[in-house]
Scaffold this motif. Structure first.
Motif, PDB file in Angstrom:
ATOM      1  N   HIS A  76       0.808  -1.216   0.000  1.00 24.75           N
ATOM      2  CA  HIS A  76       0.000   0.000   0.000  1.00 24.75           C
ATOM      3  C   HIS A  76       0.846   1.273   0.000  1.00 24.75           C
ATOM      4  O   HIS A  76       0.304   2.362   0.144  1.00 24.75           O
ATOM      5  CB  HIS A  76      -0.945   0.020   1.220  1.00 24.75           C
ATOM      6  N   THR A  77       2.160   1.117  -0.138  1.00 23.82           N
ATOM      7  CA  THR A  77       3.042   2.286  -0.092  1.00 23.82           C
ATOM      8  C   THR A  77       3.879   2.417  -1.349  1.00 23.82           C
ATOM      9  O   THR A  77       4.283   1.426  -1.955  1.00 23.82           O
ATOM     10  CB  THR A  77       3.996   2.225   1.113  1.00 23.82           C
ATOM     11  N   GLN A  78       4.124   3.648  -1.710  1.00 21.01           N
ATOM     12  CA  GLN A  78       5.086   3.945  -2.763  1.00 21.01           C
ATOM     13  C   GLN A  78       6.451   4.073  -2.096  1.00 21.01           C
ATOM     14  O   GLN A  78       6.597   4.807  -1.110  1.00 21.01           O
ATOM     15  CB  GLN A  78       4.732   5.260  -3.456  1.00 21.01           C
ATOM     16  N   LEU A  79       7.433   3.334  -2.599  1.00 17.72           N
ATOM     17  CA  LEU A  79       8.782   3.443  -2.065  1.00 17.72           C
ATOM     18  C   LEU A  79       9.493   4.604  -2.745  1.00 17.72           C
ATOM     19  O   LEU A  79       9.388   4.785  -3.954  1.00 17.72           O
ATOM     20  CB  LEU A  79       9.556   2.148  -2.286  1.00 17.72           C
ATOM     21  N   ILE A  80      10.198   5.382  -1.949  1.00 20.88           N
ATOM     22  CA  ILE A  80      10.914   6.564  -2.445  1.00 20.88           C
ATOM     23  C   ILE A  80      12.385   6.380  -2.086  1.00 20.88           C
ATOM     24  O   ILE A  80      12.755   6.430  -0.905  1.00 20.88           O
ATOM     25  CB  ILE A  80      10.354   7.852  -1.817  1.00 20.88           C
ATOM     26  N   LEU A  81      13.204   6.144  -3.090  1.00 18.17           N
ATOM     27  CA  LEU A  81      14.630   5.954  -2.872  1.00 18.17           C
ATOM     28  C   LEU A  81      15.285   7.311  -2.669  1.00 18.17           C
ATOM     29  O   LEU A  81      15.128   8.215  -3.488  1.00 18.17           O
ATOM     30  CB  LEU A  81      15.254   5.235  -4.068  1.00 18.17           C
ATOM     31  N   ASP A  82      15.989   7.458  -1.557  1.00 22.21           N
ATOM     32  CA  ASP A  82      16.656   8.708  -1.216  1.00 22.21           C
ATOM     33  C   ASP A  82      18.095   8.395  -0.835  1.00 22.21           C
ATOM     34  O   ASP A  82      18.512   7.230  -0.838  1.00 22.21           O
ATOM     35  CB  ASP A  82      15.914   9.386  -0.061  1.00 22.21           C
ATOM     36  N   VAL A  83      18.852   9.420  -0.489  1.00 20.96           N
ATOM     37  CA  VAL A  83      20.251   9.274  -0.088  1.00 20.96           C
ATOM     38  C   VAL A  83      20.459  10.051   1.200  1.00 20.96           C
ATOM     39  O   VAL A  83      19.943  11.154   1.368  1.00 20.96           O
ATOM     40  CB  VAL A  83      21.203   9.816  -1.184  1.00 20.96           C
ATOM     41  N   ILE A  84      21.211   9.454   2.105  1.00 23.89           N
ATOM     42  CA  ILE A  84      21.601  10.123   3.340  1.00 23.89           C
ATOM     43  C   ILE A  84      23.114  10.065   3.464  1.00 23.89           C
ATOM     44  O   ILE A  84      23.771   9.234   2.821  1.00 23.89           O
ATOM     45  CB  ILE A  84      20.932   9.482   4.580  1.00 23.89           C
ATOM     46  N   ALA A 100      24.563   6.804   1.576  1.00 21.70           N
ATOM     47  CA  ALA A 100      23.836   5.542   1.686  1.00 21.70           C
ATOM     48  C   ALA A 100      22.438   5.718   1.106  1.00 21.70           C
ATOM     49  O   ALA A 100      21.787   6.743   1.346  1.00 21.70           O
ATOM     50  CB  ALA A 100      23.732   5.118   3.143  1.00 21.70           C
ATOM     51  N   PHE A 101      22.001   4.740   0.340  1.00 19.16           N
ATOM     52  CA  PHE A 101      20.620   4.757  -0.121  1.00 19.16           C
ATOM     53  C   PHE A 101      19.714   4.499   1.071  1.00 19.16           C
ATOM     54  O   PHE A 101      20.033   3.730   1.972  1.00 19.16           O
ATOM     55  CB  PHE A 101      20.385   3.705  -1.212  1.00 19.16           C
ATOM     56  N   HIS A 102      18.587   5.182   1.078  1.00 17.87           N
ATOM     57  CA  HIS A 102      17.637   5.096   2.186  1.00 17.87           C
ATOM     58  C   HIS A 102      16.236   5.068   1.585  1.00 17.87           C
ATOM     59  O   HIS A 102      15.917   5.886   0.720  1.00 17.87           O
ATOM     60  CB  HIS A 102      17.805   6.324   3.087  1.00 17.87           C
ATOM     61  N   THR A 103      15.425   4.141   2.022  1.00 15.00           N
ATOM     62  CA  THR A 103      14.072   4.023   1.490  1.00 15.00           C
ATOM     63  C   THR A 103      13.076   4.718   2.404  1.00 15.00           C
ATOM     64  O   THR A 103      13.016   4.446   3.597  1.00 15.00           O
ATOM     65  CB  THR A 103      13.677   2.545   1.340  1.00 15.00           C
ATOM     66  N   ARG A 104      12.333   5.613   1.814  1.00 15.09           N
ATOM     67  CA  ARG A 104      11.218   6.258   2.500  1.00 15.09           C
ATOM     68  C   ARG A 104       9.943   5.716   1.841  1.00 15.09           C
ATOM     69  O   ARG A 104      10.016   5.062   0.803  1.00 15.09           O
ATOM     70  CB  ARG A 104      11.286   7.775   2.335  1.00 15.09           C
ATOM     71  N   SER A 105       8.807   6.008   2.422  1.00 15.22           N
ATOM     72  CA  SER A 105       7.571   5.538   1.796  1.00 15.22           C
ATOM     73  C   SER A 105       6.429   6.488   2.111  1.00 15.22           C
ATOM     74  O   SER A 105       6.507   7.298   3.030  1.00 15.22           O
ATOM     75  CB  SER A 105       7.235   4.128   2.272  1.00 15.22           C
ATOM     76  N   ARG A 106       5.385   6.354   1.324  1.00 11.49           N
ATOM     77  CA  ARG A 106       4.143   7.079   1.581  1.00 11.49           C
ATOM     78  C   ARG A 106       3.004   6.181   1.139  1.00 11.49           C
ATOM     79  O   ARG A 106       3.146   5.368   0.224  1.00 11.49           O
ATOM     80  CB  ARG A 106       4.095   8.404   0.848  1.00 11.49           C
ATOM     81  N   LEU A 107       1.873   6.300   1.822  1.00 10.27           N
ATOM     82  CA  LEU A 107       0.698   5.511   1.451  1.00 10.27           C
ATOM     83  C   LEU A 107       0.134   6.001   0.120  1.00 10.27           C
ATOM     84  O   LEU A 107       0.096   7.209  -0.159  1.00 10.27           O
ATOM     85  CB  LEU A 107      -0.386   5.629   2.517  1.00 10.27           C
ATOM     86  N   PHE A 108      -0.298   5.069  -0.691  1.00  9.21           N
ATOM     87  CA  PHE A 108      -1.001   5.437  -1.915  1.00  9.21           C
ATOM     88  C   PHE A 108      -2.354   6.046  -1.555  1.00  9.21           C
ATOM     89  O   PHE A 108      -2.989   5.646  -0.573  1.00  9.21           O
ATOM     90  CB  PHE A 108      -1.235   4.213  -2.800  1.00  9.21           C
ATOM     91  N   THR A 109      -2.800   6.982  -2.351  1.00  3.68           N
ATOM     92  CA  THR A 109      -4.158   7.493  -2.199  1.00  3.68           C
ATOM     93  C   THR A 109      -5.123   6.421  -2.699  1.00  3.68           C
ATOM     94  O   THR A 109      -4.720   5.474  -3.393  1.00  3.68           O
ATOM     95  CB  THR A 109      -4.361   8.784  -3.016  1.00  3.68           C
TER      96      THR A 109
END
Length: 125
Positions: A76-84, A100-109
């Motif tokens: 139910h989430t979109q994964l958002i690849l980020d960097v820290i 380092a790659f870091h995965t964030r997420s958000r719920l789909f509408t």
């Protein structure tokens, strides 16, 4: 179609850097073993993609996979690849860059979920 995985500009920049250095690369979202729950970047010859891995999409033209069991939790989430700043997993190609790659997420509408629900069901069948 809604993207199930995206990347920030910082992640896209690091992807380009790694591609320039290594050529073809790929991502696999870790399930928590060894290198935490991180998106690890590999050479395609360093990890075998199996029948229980799902290709969520591409980021910066690079394939991004996740294990089926983990995807069932995160569907139910979109994964958002980020960097820290910091050192990533010891298995991931960016480990020596100080990033380092870091995965964030958000719920789909609800509207987004309606667009991808059939694909998710197919992937988890």
């Amino acid at each position: 179609m809604v993207e199930r995985v995206t990347a920030t500009p910082a992640a896209l920049e690091l992807i380009q850097q790694l591609q320039a250095e290594h050529g073809s690369i790929m991502f696999h979202q870790s399930g928590g073993c060894c290198d935490n729950s991180a998106a690890n970047c590999y050479l395609p010859t360093d990890l075998t993609i199996g029948p229980y891995d799902i290709k969520l999409g591409e980021v910066g033209g690079v394939p991004f996979y996740i294990g089926k069991l983990q995807y069932d939790y995160w569907k139910h989430t979109q994964l958002i690849l980020d960097v820290i700043d910091g050192h990533g997993g010891t298995f991931s190609l960016e480990g020596a860059t100080g990033k380092a790659f870091h995965t964030r997420s958000r719920l789909f509408t609800d509207a987004e979920w309606a667009q991808i629900a059939d694909q998710v069901a197919h992937d988890l069948a």
